[in-house]
Scaffold this motif. Structure first.
Motif, PDB file in Angstrom:
ATOM      1  N   GLY A  41       0.818  -1.207   0.000  1.00 52.54           N
ATOM      2  CA  GLY A  41       0.000   0.000   0.000  1.00 52.54           C
ATOM      3  C   GLY A  41       0.845   1.247   0.000  1.00 52.54           C
ATOM      4  N   LYS A  42       0.824   1.972   1.115  1.00 46.77           N
ATOM      5  CA  LYS A  42       1.436   3.304   1.165  1.00 46.77           C
ATOM      6  C   LYS A  42       2.957   3.301   1.041  1.00 46.77           C
ATOM      7  N   TRP A  43       3.607   2.159   1.345  1.00 46.92           N
ATOM      8  CA  TRP A  43       5.068   2.111   1.254  1.00 46.92           C
ATOM      9  C   TRP A  43       5.573   1.573  -0.082  1.00 46.92           C
ATOM     10  N   ALA A  44       4.695   1.239  -0.989  1.00 44.62           N
ATOM     11  CA  ALA A  44       5.098   0.590  -2.236  1.00 44.62           C
ATOM     12  C   ALA A  44       6.099   1.418  -3.035  1.00 44.62           C
ATOM     13  N   SER A  45       5.984   2.725  -2.986  1.00 43.08           N
ATOM     14  CA  SER A  45       6.873   3.597  -3.756  1.00 43.08           C
ATOM     15  C   SER A  45       7.780   4.438  -2.860  1.00 43.08           C
ATOM     16  N   THR A  46       7.958   3.988  -1.620  1.00 44.45           N
ATOM     17  CA  THR A  46       8.778   4.731  -0.655  1.00 44.45           C
ATOM     18  C   THR A  46      10.259   4.422  -0.847  1.00 44.45           C
ATOM     19  N   LYS A  47      11.108   5.422  -0.717  1.00 44.18           N
ATOM     20  CA  LYS A  47      12.553   5.219  -0.841  1.00 44.18           C
ATOM     21  C   LYS A  47      13.095   4.457   0.358  1.00 44.18           C
ATOM     22  N   GLU A  48      14.199   3.758   0.124  1.00 44.58           N
ATOM     23  CA  GLU A  48      14.786   2.950   1.198  1.00 44.58           C
ATOM     24  C   GLU A  48      15.254   3.797   2.373  1.00 44.58           C
ATOM     25  N   GLU A  50      13.771   6.095   3.813  1.00 54.85           N
ATOM     26  CA  GLU A  50      12.666   6.323   4.739  1.00 54.85           C
ATOM     27  C   GLU A  50      12.252   5.048   5.477  1.00 54.85           C
ATOM     28  N   LEU A  51      12.636   3.891   4.949  1.00 48.03           N
ATOM     29  CA  LEU A  51      12.235   2.619   5.555  1.00 48.03           C
ATOM     30  C   LEU A  51      13.341   1.973   6.389  1.00 48.03           C
ATOM     31  N   THR A  52      14.571   2.416   6.183  1.00 49.10           N
ATOM     32  CA  THR A  52      15.692   1.796   6.892  1.00 49.10           C
ATOM     33  C   THR A  52      15.555   1.932   8.400  1.00 49.10           C
ATOM     34  N   SER A  53      15.209   3.111   8.882  1.00 55.03           N
ATOM     35  CA  SER A  53      15.108   3.325  10.328  1.00 55.03           C
ATOM     36  C   SER A  53      14.032   2.464  10.985  1.00 55.03           C
ATOM     37  N   PRO A  54      12.789   2.407  10.464  1.00 61.31           N
ATOM     38  CA  PRO A  54      11.802   1.528  11.089  1.00 61.31           C
ATOM     39  C   PRO A  54      12.183   0.049  11.003  1.00 61.31           C
ATOM     40  N   PHE A  55      12.809  -0.372   9.900  1.00 59.01           N
ATOM     41  CA  PHE A  55      13.252  -1.768   9.782  1.00 59.01           C
ATOM     42  C   PHE A  55      14.361  -2.048  10.800  1.00 59.01           C
ATOM     43  N   SER A 112      15.133   0.283  -2.233  1.00 60.17           N
ATOM     44  CA  SER A 112      13.708   0.618  -2.162  1.00 60.17           C
ATOM     45  C   SER A 112      12.866  -0.611  -2.518  1.00 60.17           C
ATOM     46  N   PRO A 113      11.611  -0.677  -2.071  1.00 59.09           N
ATOM     47  CA  PRO A 113      10.763  -1.838  -2.345  1.00 59.09           C
ATOM     48  C   PRO A 113      10.536  -2.092  -3.830  1.00 59.09           C
ATOM     49  N   TYR A 114      10.712  -1.083  -4.655  1.00 65.27           N
ATOM     50  CA  TYR A 114      10.479  -1.234  -6.093  1.00 65.27           C
ATOM     51  C   TYR A 114      11.758  -1.523  -6.872  1.00 65.27           C
ATOM     52  N   THR A 115      12.882  -1.702  -6.175  1.00 69.39           N
ATOM     53  CA  THR A 115      14.157  -1.974  -6.832  1.00 69.39           C
ATOM     54  C   THR A 115      14.506  -3.460  -6.733  1.00 69.39           C
ATOM     55  N   PRO A 116      14.630  -4.165  -7.851  1.00 70.61           N
ATOM     56  CA  PRO A 116      15.017  -5.587  -7.807  1.00 70.61           C
ATOM     57  C   PRO A 116      16.415  -5.749  -7.218  1.00 70.61           C
ATOM     58  N   LEU A 117      16.598  -6.751  -6.377  1.00 74.36           N
ATOM     59  CA  LEU A 117      17.893  -6.951  -5.726  1.00 74.36           C
ATOM     60  C   LEU A 117      18.981  -7.363  -6.707  1.00 74.36           C
ATOM     61  N   ASP A 118      18.589  -7.886  -7.865  1.00 78.90           N
ATOM     62  CA  ASP A 118      19.571  -8.310  -8.858  1.00 78.90           C
ATOM     63  C   ASP A 118      19.853  -7.245  -9.915  1.00 78.90           C
ATOM     64  N   ASN A 145      15.284  -5.400  -0.055  1.00 76.04           N
ATOM     65  CA  ASN A 145      14.424  -4.306  -0.517  1.00 76.04           C
ATOM     66  C   ASN A 145      13.133  -4.288   0.309  1.00 76.04           C
ATOM     67  N   PHE A 146      13.202  -4.910   1.492  1.00 77.84           N
ATOM     68  CA  PHE A 146      12.117  -4.975   2.468  1.00 77.84           C
ATOM     69  C   PHE A 146      11.044  -6.001   2.070  1.00 77.84           C
ATOM     70  N   ARG A 147      10.774  -6.130   0.785  1.00 76.59           N
ATOM     71  CA  ARG A 147       9.879  -7.202   0.329  1.00 76.59           C
ATOM     72  C   ARG A 147      10.595  -8.552   0.376  1.00 76.59           C
ATOM     73  N   GLU A 148      11.873  -8.500   0.089  1.00 82.84           N
ATOM     74  CA  GLU A 148      12.710  -9.701   0.029  1.00 82.84           C
ATOM     75  C   GLU A 148      14.035  -9.418   0.702  1.00 82.84           C
ATOM     76  N   THR A 149      14.486 -10.351   1.519  1.00 81.20           N
ATOM     77  CA  THR A 149      15.778 -10.226   2.181  1.00 81.20           C
ATOM     78  C   THR A 149      16.600 -11.466   1.870  1.00 81.20           C
ATOM     79  N   ARG A 150      17.830 -11.259   1.476  1.00 81.57           N
ATOM     80  CA  ARG A 150      18.731 -12.379   1.172  1.00 81.57           C
ATOM     81  C   ARG A 150      19.978 -12.298   2.033  1.00 81.57           C
ATOM     82  N   ILE A 151      20.465 -13.460   2.459  1.00 82.51           N
ATOM     83  CA  ILE A 151      21.761 -13.546   3.123  1.00 82.51           C
ATOM     84  C   ILE A 151      22.632 -14.503   2.327  1.00 82.51           C
TER      85      ILE A 151
END
Length: 237
Positions: A41-48, A50-55, A112-118, A145-151
């Motif tokens: 929803g509201k975070w779909a187009s949010t820059k990373e 802005e999301l790094t601190s809450p994560f 960001s959530p809209y940026t593919p990790l690859d 990218n918050f939607r997907e996390t890889r280690i």
């Protein structure tokens, strides 16, 4: 193509060694549900940025157990810069003290959530670009990218992947997420009971060797039986 860091047998064994608080896991699931809903929803187009601190606060500290400074000992920090470049990972994980964090056990790069990790020059590729800038190669490389996390391990040959949608639905997946990414698993100097990810990897290597040795032993037995049958059925052999 990268393989899993751990086989199912060893992963199950090490997860079973942990003490799990059922209520805490359910609380963690609620956090992931909120993230999943917001990212759709509201975070779909949010820059990373802005999301790094809450994560950082809700996931890395509250769920995964990392401790931030300015205490004398801490296990998570925003990196200022690497030793040989002005570029820096977003977050580093390790056994740190009084502002000294020259050699982390893991580093994290957020997108960001809209940026593919690859995607080229971001995500995974960017995270690995920091690795050689430390005194030693960083053992664990994390990209999210918050939607997907890889280690990844330091070779980039092994990876574990976590989707926010699965974490929101499945407590077993939360256990796997915590096992691979928690302070207890990543910060090897804090381990007192052989439960780090590094220990699990060592067990996995031993398990794979045992499987390989058994396979070779079975192969030799089958081969010898086949040759014996040929010999018995052909006197000129």
């Amino acid at each position: 193509m990268a393989e899993a860091i751990l086989g199912k047998k060893v992963l199950k064994e090490f997860i079973s060694k942990r003490s799990w608080n059922t209520q805490k896991l359910l609380d963690d699931q609620k956090v992931f549900q909120k993230w999943a809903n917001a990212l759709n929803g509201k975070w779909a187009s949010t820059k990373e940025t802005e999301l790094t601190s809450p994560f950082y606060n809700q996931v890395l500290i509250d769920i995964l157990g990392y401790e931030e400074g300015p205490s004398q000992k801490y296990t998570i920090a925003y990196e200022n810069s690497t030793k040989s470049s002005a570029q820096k990972p977003d977050v580093i994980l390790g056994d740190f003290s009084e502002g000294r964090h020259s050699q982390p056990d893991a580093l994290i790069e957020f997108e960001s959530p809209y940026t593919p990790l690859d995607a080229h020059n971001v995500g995974v590729e960017q995270a690995f670009s920091y690795q050689s800038q430390y005194i030693k190669s960083v053992r664990w490389i994390i990209a999210s990218n918050f939607r997907e996390t890889r280690i990844y391990d330091s070779t980039r040959e092994h990876v574990e992947v976590f989707k926010i949608e699965e974490l929101a639905k499945n407590v077993s997946e939360i256990k796997r997420f915590i096992f691979f990414l928690s302070k207890q698993s990543i910060v090897k100097s804090l381990d007192k009971q052989g439960k780090t990810l590094e220990n699990a990897v060592a067990n996995n290597v031993a398990d794979q060797k045992e499987i390989s040795d058994k396979f070779y032993e079975d192969y030799l037995q089958t081969r010898n039986k086949l040759l014996e049958n040929i010999k018995n059925n052909n006197g000129r052999f």
